[in-house]
Design a protein around this motif. Structure first.
Motif, PDB file in Angstrom:
ATOM      1  N   ARG A  64       0.836  -1.210   0.000  1.00 47.01           N
ATOM      2  CA  ARG A  64       0.000   0.000   0.000  1.00 47.01           C
ATOM      3  C   ARG A  64       0.867   1.255   0.000  1.00 47.01           C
ATOM      4  N   THR A  65       1.947   1.240   0.756  1.00 53.06           N
ATOM      5  CA  THR A  65       2.852   2.387   0.799  1.00 53.06           C
ATOM      6  C   THR A  65       3.534   2.592  -0.548  1.00 53.06           C
ATOM      7  N   ILE A  66       3.979   1.505  -1.182  1.00 55.72           N
ATOM      8  CA  ILE A  66       4.591   1.605  -2.507  1.00 55.72           C
ATOM      9  C   ILE A  66       3.580   2.136  -3.515  1.00 55.72           C
ATOM     10  N   HIS A  67       2.348   1.655  -3.426  1.00 53.66           N
ATOM     11  CA  HIS A  67       1.277   2.095  -4.310  1.00 53.66           C
ATOM     12  C   HIS A  67       1.093   3.609  -4.207  1.00 53.66           C
ATOM     13  N   PHE A  68       1.085   4.120  -2.985  1.00 53.09           N
ATOM     14  CA  PHE A  68       0.907   5.548  -2.744  1.00 53.09           C
ATOM     15  C   PHE A  68       2.120   6.332  -3.263  1.00 53.09           C
ATOM     16  N   ALA A  69       3.317   5.807  -3.041  1.00 53.05           N
ATOM     17  CA  ALA A  69       4.537   6.493  -3.482  1.00 53.05           C
ATOM     18  C   ALA A  69       4.607   6.576  -5.007  1.00 53.05           C
ATOM     19  N   VAL A  70       4.218   5.503  -5.689  1.00 48.97           N
ATOM     20  CA  VAL A  70       4.217   5.523  -7.149  1.00 48.97           C
ATOM     21  C   VAL A  70       3.182   6.511  -7.657  1.00 48.97           C
ATOM     22  N   MET A  71       2.038   6.608  -6.969  1.00 49.31           N
ATOM     23  CA  MET A  71       1.035   7.598  -7.340  1.00 49.31           C
ATOM     24  C   MET A  71       1.613   9.003  -7.286  1.00 49.31           C
ATOM     25  N   LEU A  72       2.352   9.314  -6.232  1.00 48.02           N
ATOM     26  CA  LEU A  72       2.981  10.630  -6.124  1.00 48.02           C
ATOM     27  C   LEU A  72       3.979  10.856  -7.255  1.00 48.02           C
ATOM     28  N   ALA A  73       4.729   9.813  -7.619  1.00 53.03           N
ATOM     29  CA  ALA A  73       5.683   9.925  -8.712  1.00 53.03           C
ATOM     30  C   ALA A  73       4.972  10.198 -10.039  1.00 53.03           C
ATOM     31  N   LEU A  74       3.817   9.568 -10.252  1.00 47.01           N
ATOM     32  CA  LEU A  74       3.054   9.801 -11.475  1.00 47.01           C
ATOM     33  C   LEU A  74       2.483  11.215 -11.510  1.00 47.01           C
ATOM     34  N   VAL A  75       2.063  11.723 -10.362  1.00 51.92           N
ATOM     35  CA  VAL A  75       1.585  13.107 -10.309  1.00 51.92           C
ATOM     36  C   VAL A  75       2.721  14.061 -10.662  1.00 51.92           C
ATOM     37  N   LEU A  76       3.909  13.795 -10.134  1.00 52.75           N
ATOM     38  CA  LEU A  76       5.074  14.627 -10.462  1.00 52.75           C
ATOM     39  C   LEU A  76       5.382  14.547 -11.955  1.00 52.75           C
TER      40      LEU A  76
ATOM     41  N   PHE B 293       3.266  13.991 -14.333  1.00 54.39           N
ATOM     42  CA  PHE B 293       2.223  14.754 -15.032  1.00 54.39           C
ATOM     43  C   PHE B 293       2.522  16.248 -14.990  1.00 54.39           C
ATOM     44  N   VAL B 294       2.922  16.748 -13.838  1.00 59.24           N
ATOM     45  CA  VAL B 294       3.223  18.178 -13.702  1.00 59.24           C
ATOM     46  C   VAL B 294       4.374  18.569 -14.620  1.00 59.24           C
ATOM     47  N   VAL B 295       5.451  17.766 -14.617  1.00 62.00           N
ATOM     48  CA  VAL B 295       6.600  18.059 -15.469  1.00 62.00           C
ATOM     49  C   VAL B 295       6.223  17.926 -16.940  1.00 62.00           C
ATOM     50  N   HIS B 296       5.427  16.914 -17.261  1.00 63.35           N
ATOM     51  CA  HIS B 296       4.995  16.679 -18.636  1.00 63.35           C
ATOM     52  C   HIS B 296       4.228  17.883 -19.178  1.00 63.35           C
ATOM     53  N   VAL B 297       3.277  18.382 -18.399  1.00 61.14           N
ATOM     54  CA  VAL B 297       2.494  19.546 -18.829  1.00 61.14           C
ATOM     55  C   VAL B 297       3.381  20.778 -18.948  1.00 61.14           C
ATOM     56  N   ALA B 298       4.300  20.944 -18.010  1.00 56.09           N
ATOM     57  CA  ALA B 298       5.216  22.090 -18.069  1.00 56.09           C
ATOM     58  C   ALA B 298       6.069  22.039 -19.333  1.00 56.09           C
ATOM     59  N   MET B 299       6.553  20.856 -19.700  1.00 58.07           N
ATOM     60  CA  MET B 299       7.361  20.722 -20.907  1.00 58.07           C
ATOM     61  C   MET B 299       6.538  21.015 -22.161  1.00 58.07           C
ATOM     62  N   VAL B 300       5.279  20.591 -22.163  1.00 58.24           N
ATOM     63  CA  VAL B 300       4.403  20.883 -23.309  1.00 58.24           C
ATOM     64  C   VAL B 300       4.227  22.389 -23.473  1.00 58.24           C
ATOM     65  N   VAL B 301       4.011  23.086 -22.371  1.00 59.40           N
ATOM     66  CA  VAL B 301       3.818  24.536 -22.424  1.00 59.40           C
ATOM     67  C   VAL B 301       5.091  25.236 -22.876  1.00 59.40           C
ATOM     68  N   LEU B 302       6.234  24.825 -22.324  1.00 55.08           N
ATOM     69  CA  LEU B 302       7.491  25.499 -22.636  1.00 55.08           C
ATOM     70  C   LEU B 302       7.981  25.181 -24.050  1.00 55.08           C
ATOM     71  N   ALA B 303       7.694  23.994 -24.543  1.00 55.86           N
ATOM     72  CA  ALA B 303       8.183  23.595 -25.864  1.00 55.86           C
ATOM     73  C   ALA B 303       7.290  24.077 -26.994  1.00 55.86           C
ATOM     74  N   GLY B 304       6.130  24.629 -26.686  1.00 55.96           N
ATOM     75  CA  GLY B 304       5.199  25.083 -27.721  1.00 55.96           C
ATOM     76  C   GLY B 304       3.915  24.290 -27.673  1.00 55.96           C
ATOM     77  N   PRO B 305       2.930  24.740 -26.884  1.00 59.18           N
ATOM     78  CA  PRO B 305       1.721  23.939 -26.661  1.00 59.18           C
ATOM     79  C   PRO B 305       0.924  23.640 -27.923  1.00 59.18           C
ATOM     80  N   PHE B 306       0.882  24.588 -28.878  1.00 64.64           N
ATOM     81  CA  PHE B 306       0.094  24.331 -30.087  1.00 64.64           C
ATOM     82  C   PHE B 306       0.659  23.159 -30.874  1.00 64.64           C
ATOM     83  N   ASN B 307       1.969  23.174 -31.076  1.00 65.93           N
ATOM     84  CA  ASN B 307       2.608  22.105 -31.838  1.00 65.93           C
ATOM     85  C   ASN B 307       2.487  20.759 -31.122  1.00 65.93           C
TER      86      ASN B 307
END
Length: 275
Positions: A226-238, A240-254
């Motif tokens: 259960r603890t590993i499950h929760f920790a991996v969830m936090l890693a996936l949220v992180l 997602f945040v980085v992924h969206v930031a990279m999309v915005v910085l690299a050119g969201p339309f493209n």
């Protein structure tokens, strides 16, 4: 050397890749919020086979306490250190005022306490995610997407320092193929994080424990799983945040056009190879 600034539209993302991408995004959204609803039933994480008041193996706890003046305060205990999280975790603001609750109402599905509904939603989207991942794997195996676009190769790893340095300087190359950081991150999510989420989730099921008791030994007990499950969830949220930031910085339309229509405006291959 001056960079060639000519670009061309290339068909970068095939239909199976685009469809499964958005299905994953939907599934992970509902899994996160329904998972937090389930977590509220026991907002504590432990390492080991057992848990309870007689065991000193807690690594995280979210709770509320009443202060001397009668007000409520929320807190998080993390590895023996207590942090005041009033208003965010433990005690949140609702229409009834400060309320003992692990997470804000907007962060759970449903917004009110309902463990049964949370479990139904969570399991539905977990199996939907598993089916989508399996379908993506088959498509990617047969159309070459997995081999050509996701598996890091020796020349990718040699380019890793350069790509890290470019990202730190917010210099993004619009290549036809994924860069090494994309390959490593996507590969880690698809072949490490998500399978680990499924495995630890199944380990928490008593039915699965009776059929495959070895999974409890593999993960060190249901509480550790259960603890590993929760920790991996936090890693996936992180991620997602980085992924969206990279999309915005690299050119969201493209970037968005690529994942919606498949077409991506890329630099010439000669520019991709420049050091």
């Amino acid at each position: 050397m001056a960079r060639n600034t000519q670009t061309a539209l290339v068909y970068r993302q095939r239909i199976p890749t685009r469809v499964t991408h958005w299905l994953w995004a939907m599934c992970l959204f509902f899994l996160l919020l329904s998972g937090l609803q389930i977590f509220m039933a026991r907002p504590d994480l432990y390492i080991g086979q057992q848990s309870g008041f007689t065991f000193d193996n807690s690594v995280l706890s979210i709770d509320a306490t009443q202060q001397g003046d009668g007000t409520l305060a929320g807190y998080v205990d993390l590895f023996g250190h207590r942090f005041d999280t009033t208003g965010w975790l433990g005690v949140v603001n609702t229409d009834q005022g400060p309320t003992p609750r692990s997470f804000p109402t907007w962060a759970t599905i449903p917004s009110f306490r309902d463990l049964g509904t949370g479990r139904v939603v969570h399991f539905f989207f977990a199996w939907t995610l598993a089916g989508t991942l399996f379908a993506w794997f088959l498509f990617s195996l047969f159309n070459g997407h997995l081999r050509k676009d996701l598996l890091p190769r020796p020349h990718d790893l040699r380019a890793l320092p350069r790509d890290v340095w470019n990202h730190l300087r917010l210099r993004f190359e619009h290549r036809r193929e994924y860069n090494v950081l994309q390959k490593l991150s996507y590969f880690s999510v698809l072949f490490v994080a998500l399978p680990l989420m499924f495995a630890t989730g199944l380990t928490m099921s008593p039915g699965v424990n009776s059929l495959a008791p070895w999974m409890l030994d593999l993960f060190g007990g249901r509480q550790t799983a259960r603890t590993i499950h929760f920790a991996v969830m936090l890693a996936l949220v992180l991620f997602f945040v980085v992924h969206v930031a990279m999309v915005v910085l690299a050119g969201p339309f493209n970037e968005m056009r690529s994942m919606i229509t498949g077409w991506y405006r890329a630099e010439p291959r000669s520019a991709d190879a420049e050091v």
